[in-house]
Write an enzyme that holds these catalytic residues in place. Structure first.
Site, PDB file in Angstrom:
ATOM      1  N   ASP A  67       0.839  -1.207   0.000  1.00  0.00           N
ATOM      2  CA  ASP A  67       0.000   0.000   0.000  1.00  0.00           C
ATOM      3  C   ASP A  67       0.873   1.255   0.000  1.00  0.00           C
ATOM      4  OD1 ASP A  67       0.945  -0.346   2.567  1.00  0.00           O
ATOM      5  OD2 ASP A  67      -1.017  -0.637   3.479  1.00  0.00           O
ATOM      6  N   ASN A 136      -7.494  -0.193  14.208  1.00  0.00           N
ATOM      7  CA  ASN A 136      -8.916  -0.435  13.925  1.00  0.00           C
ATOM      8  C   ASN A 136      -9.137  -1.762  13.201  1.00  0.00           C
ATOM      9  OD1 ASN A 136      -7.822   0.097  11.448  1.00  0.00           O
ATOM     10  ND2 ASN A 136      -9.204   1.776  10.908  1.00  0.00           N
ATOM     11  N   HIS A 138      -7.511  -2.668  10.415  1.00  0.00           N
ATOM     12  CA  HIS A 138      -7.276  -2.664   8.964  1.00  0.00           C
ATOM     13  C   HIS A 138      -6.077  -3.529   8.611  1.00  0.00           C
ATOM     14  CE1 HIS A 138      -4.435   1.151   8.837  1.00  0.00           C
ATOM     15  NE2 HIS A 138      -3.766   0.074   9.125  1.00  0.00           N
ATOM     16  N   GLU A 143      -9.845  -0.422   5.195  1.00  0.00           N
ATOM     17  CA  GLU A 143     -10.393   0.129   6.434  1.00  0.00           C
ATOM     18  C   GLU A 143     -11.786  -0.445   6.713  1.00  0.00           C
ATOM     19  OE1 GLU A 143      -8.399   1.845   8.099  1.00  0.00           O
ATOM     20  OE2 GLU A 143      -7.326   3.355   6.946  1.00  0.00           O
TER      21      GLU A 143
END
Ligand SMILES: O=C(O)[C@H](O)[C@@H](O)[C@H](O)[C@H](O)COP(=O)(O)O
Length: 236
Positions: A67, A136, A138, A143
């Site tokens: 990414d 979170n 991810h 996400e």
């Protein structure tokens, strides 16, 4: 999903590095997808130490950047490109032609995603994917959401990702480009590295997860037959 607790982050890094080298020994032209960030850094550096300059073994290895932050490139020290250059490409001796991943400086990001998707469609099953996990849940920049991109896509970053230490001090970055969930899950083997106190809550959540939900992207890893989560004492 297999969870392995390894007391020290250095021993963990050593074990993860051993896995990476083992895969390359077995398949010298292995295709591996790599996350950036704090979690895998020691492991990548440990591979470099073990190679001790003997990079010939990695001459045919192909590295795919998992990414990137929109608008950051090799000239930005905070980009994933720069991170991988420093911790992987240069010390492991990865050839420029064997490095792939989207150029997040491009004015046509969709075209970049299309190129990455064409490459990954050709590869079909990456030999290894090294992941970290976001606070979170991810993985990559997939996400929590009602739906997740299957393939490489430009995505809106969650608030916690916009505050990631890697981009501290940059102009606000609201989007990232990520390898899609289906592409991550096509990897033959996935290693998730979880270290540090700040990952305690997300690790606990992952360990207790029994249902797959796009609101907790790491839970999708439950659908994969060969995922090892290596975590250190700090994270437990
Ligand atoms: O390349 C990346 O940055 C990752 O794909 C991203 O998902 C990262 O692994 C997590 O955000 C955890 O980041 P840390 O390892 O820095 O905690």
């Amino acid at each position: 999903m297999k969870f392995i607790c390894i007391e020290s982050e250095h021993t963990l890094a050593d074990k993860a590095a051993g896995e990476i080298i083992g895969i390359v020994n077995a398949k010298p032209d292995a295709f591996i997808m790599l996350a950036s960030g704090q979690s895998p850094t020691l492991a990548y550096d440990c591979v470099s130490k073990k190679l001790n300059g003997d990079t010939a073994r990695f001459a045919s290895v192909k590295v795919h950047k998992l990414d990137e932050w929109e608008g950051l490139g090799l000239s930005d020290p905070q980009s994933c490109d720069s991170y991988l250059m420093k911790h992987v490409l240069q010390p492991w001796g990865i050839k420029t032609a064997n490095y792939s991943g989207i150029n997040a400086l491009s004015s046509n990001l969709q075209q970049e995603c299309d190129k990455a998707n064409a490459l990954l469609n050709d590869i079909i099953n990456p030999d290894l994917c090294i992941l970290g996990i976001g606070l979170n849940g991810h993985i990559g920049f997939n996400e929590p959401a009602d739906a997740l991109p299957a393939q490489t896509a430009v995505v809106k970053l969650a608030d916690s990702s916009m505050k990631h230490p890697m981009i501290e001090g940059t102009a606000p970055i609201t989007r990232g480009i990520t390898t899609g969930i289906a592409q991550i899950l096509m990897s033959k083997k996935i290693i998730v590295i979880v270290t540090g106190k700040n990952k305690q809550a997300v690790l606990k959540r992952l360990m207790e997860t029994t249902q797959v939900s796009t609101q907790f992207p790491a839970s999708l890893l439950l659908t994969h037959p060969d995922v090892t989560v290596m975590y250190d004492a700090q994270a437990k």
